[in-house]
Design a protein around this motif. Structure first.
Motif, PDB file in Angstrom:
ATOM      1  N   ASP A  49      -0.619   1.425  10.487  1.00 18.93           N
ATOM      2  CA  ASP A  49       0.420   1.182   9.483  1.00 18.93           C
ATOM      3  C   ASP A  49      -0.215   0.863   8.125  1.00 18.93           C
ATOM      4  OD1 ASP A  49       2.501   0.236   7.900  1.00 18.93           O
ATOM      5  OD2 ASP A  49       3.281  -1.129   9.425  1.00 18.93           O
ATOM      6  N   THR A  50      -0.419   1.880   7.321  1.00 18.19           N
ATOM      7  CA  THR A  50      -1.095   1.692   6.034  1.00 18.19           C
ATOM      8  C   THR A  50      -0.252   0.907   5.026  1.00 18.19           C
ATOM      9  OG1 THR A  50      -0.346   3.863   5.271  1.00 18.19           O
ATOM     10  CG2 THR A  50      -2.531   3.755   6.294  1.00 18.19           C
ATOM     11  N   THR A  51       1.056   0.989   5.115  1.00 17.52           N
ATOM     12  CA  THR A  51       1.918   0.238   4.193  1.00 17.52           C
ATOM     13  C   THR A  51       1.741  -1.260   4.407  1.00 17.52           C
ATOM     14  OG1 THR A  51       3.521   2.046   4.150  1.00 17.52           O
ATOM     15  CG2 THR A  51       4.293  -0.122   3.422  1.00 17.52           C
ATOM     16  N   ALA A  58      -6.537  -7.525   0.505  1.00 14.31           N
ATOM     17  CA  ALA A  58      -6.736  -7.610  -0.949  1.00 14.31           C
ATOM     18  C   ALA A  58      -7.167  -6.249  -1.491  1.00 14.31           C
ATOM     19  CB  ALA A  58      -7.805  -8.659  -1.265  1.00 14.31           C
ATOM     20  N   SER A  59      -6.877  -5.997  -2.743  1.00 17.77           N
ATOM     21  CA  SER A  59      -7.210  -4.695  -3.331  1.00 17.77           C
ATOM     22  C   SER A  59      -8.712  -4.423  -3.304  1.00 17.77           C
ATOM     23  CB  SER A  59      -6.675  -4.589  -4.759  1.00 17.77           C
ATOM     24  OG  SER A  59      -7.256  -5.593  -5.568  1.00 17.77           O
ATOM     25  N   ASP A  60      -9.533  -5.476  -3.346  1.00 18.49           N
ATOM     26  CA  ASP A  60     -10.984  -5.292  -3.296  1.00 18.49           C
ATOM     27  C   ASP A  60     -11.558  -5.629  -1.916  1.00 18.49           C
ATOM     28  OD1 ASP A  60     -10.515  -8.011  -3.493  1.00 18.49           O
ATOM     29  OD2 ASP A  60     -12.097  -8.368  -4.969  1.00 18.49           O
ATOM     30  N   ARG A  73     -11.020  -1.057   1.021  1.00 17.10           N
ATOM     31  CA  ARG A  73      -9.638  -0.947   1.500  1.00 17.10           C
ATOM     32  C   ARG A  73      -9.055   0.446   1.293  1.00 17.10           C
ATOM     33  NH1 ARG A  73      -4.310  -3.376  -1.347  1.00 17.10           N
ATOM     34  NH2 ARG A  73      -4.760  -1.579  -2.637  1.00 17.10           N
ATOM     35  N   ASP A  74      -9.137   0.977   0.091  1.00 19.12           N
ATOM     36  CA  ASP A  74      -8.487   2.261  -0.183  1.00 19.12           C
ATOM     37  C   ASP A  74      -9.078   3.395   0.638  1.00 19.12           C
ATOM     38  OD1 ASP A  74      -6.753   0.962  -1.891  1.00 19.12           O
ATOM     39  OD2 ASP A  74      -7.884   1.479  -3.700  1.00 19.12           O
ATOM     40  N   ASP A  75     -10.400   3.376   0.848  1.00 18.67           N
ATOM     41  CA  ASP A  75     -11.019   4.410   1.684  1.00 18.67           C
ATOM     42  C   ASP A  75     -10.554   4.296   3.136  1.00 18.67           C
ATOM     43  OD1 ASP A  75     -12.431   5.515  -0.454  1.00 18.67           O
ATOM     44  OD2 ASP A  75     -14.176   4.233  -0.107  1.00 18.67           O
ATOM     45  N   ILE A  76     -10.436   3.064   3.630  1.00 22.65           N
ATOM     46  CA  ILE A  76      -9.945   2.849   5.004  1.00 22.65           C
ATOM     47  C   ILE A  76      -8.504   3.339   5.124  1.00 22.65           C
ATOM     48  CG2 ILE A  76      -9.190   1.039   6.623  1.00 22.65           C
ATOM     49  CD1 ILE A  76     -12.152   1.531   6.852  1.00 22.65           C
ATOM     50  N   LEU A  77      -7.667   2.955   4.154  1.00 22.86           N
ATOM     51  CA  LEU A  77      -6.256   3.367   4.208  1.00 22.86           C
ATOM     52  C   LEU A  77      -6.114   4.884   4.157  1.00 22.86           C
ATOM     53  CD1 LEU A  77      -4.594   0.624   1.967  1.00 22.86           C
ATOM     54  CD2 LEU A  77      -4.748   0.716   4.466  1.00 22.86           C
ATOM     55  N   ASP A 136      -0.298 -16.823  -3.514  1.00 23.29           N
ATOM     56  CA  ASP A 136       1.153 -16.687  -3.655  1.00 23.29           C
ATOM     57  C   ASP A 136       1.900 -17.013  -2.357  1.00 23.29           C
ATOM     58  OD1 ASP A 136       0.829 -15.869  -6.347  1.00 23.29           O
ATOM     59  OD2 ASP A 136       0.466 -13.800  -5.691  1.00 23.29           O
ATOM     60  N   GLY A 137       1.464 -18.062  -1.669  1.00 22.51           N
ATOM     61  CA  GLY A 137       2.175 -18.523  -0.484  1.00 22.51           C
ATOM     62  C   GLY A 137       1.927 -17.723   0.776  1.00 22.51           C
ATOM     63  N   ARG A 138       0.832 -16.951   0.827  1.00 19.42           N
ATOM     64  CA  ARG A 138       0.531 -16.175   2.027  1.00 19.42           C
ATOM     65  C   ARG A 138      -0.965 -15.918   2.102  1.00 19.42           C
ATOM     66  NH1 ARG A 138      -0.118 -10.520   1.240  1.00 19.42           N
ATOM     67  NH2 ARG A 138       0.083  -9.963  -0.943  1.00 19.42           N
ATOM     68  N   TRP A 139      -1.440 -15.603   3.300  1.00 21.94           N
ATOM     69  CA  TRP A 139      -2.839 -15.262   3.498  1.00 21.94           C
ATOM     70  C   TRP A 139      -3.069 -13.789   3.189  1.00 21.94           C
ATOM     71  CZ3 TRP A 139      -6.142 -19.019   3.818  1.00 21.94           C
ATOM     72  CH2 TRP A 139      -5.820 -20.210   4.443  1.00 21.94           C
ATOM     73  N   VAL A 140      -4.160 -13.499   2.502  1.00 23.29           N
ATOM     74  CA  VAL A 140      -4.585 -12.133   2.208  1.00 23.29           C
ATOM     75  C   VAL A 140      -6.030 -12.008   2.672  1.00 23.29           C
ATOM     76  CG1 VAL A 140      -4.998 -10.445   0.376  1.00 23.29           C
ATOM     77  CG2 VAL A 140      -3.058 -12.005   0.200  1.00 23.29           C
ATOM     78  N   SER A 141      -6.335 -10.942   3.391  1.00 24.01           N
ATOM     79  CA  SER A 141      -7.705 -10.741   3.859  1.00 24.01           C
ATOM     80  C   SER A 141      -8.559 -10.203   2.716  1.00 24.01           C
ATOM     81  CB  SER A 141      -7.746  -9.759   5.031  1.00 24.01           C
ATOM     82  OG  SER A 141      -9.087  -9.575   5.454  1.00 24.01           O
ATOM     83  N   GLU A 142      -9.690 -10.856   2.498  1.00 26.35           N
ATOM     84  CA  GLU A 142     -10.638 -10.432   1.461  1.00 26.35           C
ATOM     85  C   GLU A 142     -11.800  -9.655   2.057  1.00 26.35           C
ATOM     86  OE1 GLU A 142     -10.641 -10.686  -1.849  1.00 26.35           O
ATOM     87  OE2 GLU A 142      -8.770 -11.818  -1.990  1.00 26.35           O
TER      88      GLU A 142
END
Length: 156
Positions: A49-51, A58-60, A73-77, A136-142
């Protein structure tokens, strides 16, 4: 009668404030919501699920693979979307969570199966550490760091 009214208002105010504090506490970094975020990432990978992954990573973001290479991230997606990298099984166990302010480290065993560049991989055992940051109130994977595990019973 006025003292009873004051007591009731005081009691209601105390309950309302306590409820507010409890709600605020669930909106902060915790071991439970770090584990839940890590699980959502695993489920999104399993579903290819890429969405959802775009929202959770995270974008980086990068993954440092068990063979020593890293991919963004973008290459994996793009690879998932194109069908070059898919998962048919993702299981994790024995999580160890450490929270340092707004950063969580989730280290756990993983067993994964799927396809990479049209080659199957089956029951690959890994130790992985997901670096999560509270934004912003949530966990993001870096960052996700993987290493091969020689046995199913090894500790990560």
């Amino acid at each position: 009668m006025p003292s009873i009214t004051k007591f009731v208002y005081s009691l209601i105010s105390t309950v309302a404030l306590s409820a507010g504090i409890a709600v605020a506490a669930t909106d902060a970094p915790t071991t439970q919501n770090a584990l839940a975020a890590d699980d959502r990432i695993s489920q999104a990978l399993l579903a290819n699920d890429t969405t959802t992954l775009r929202h959770l990573l995270a974008s980086d973001w990068i993954v440092v693979s068990a063979n020593g290479s890293w991919v963004g991230r973008d290459d994996i997606l793009e690879a998932i979307k194109a069908g070059y990298w898919t998962h048919t099984m993702v299981t994790t166990s024995k999580p160890r969570v450490r929270i340092y302010g707004t950063t969580a480290l989730v280290t756990e065993r993983a067993v994964v199966s799927g396809m990479s560049r049209h080659k199957a991989y089956v029951n690959v055992r890994e130790c992985q550490t997901d670096v999560l940051v509270w934004k912003d109130g949530r966990w993001v994977s870096e960052l996700l760091h993987e290493s091969f595990s020689k046995s199913a019973s090894s500790n990560c």
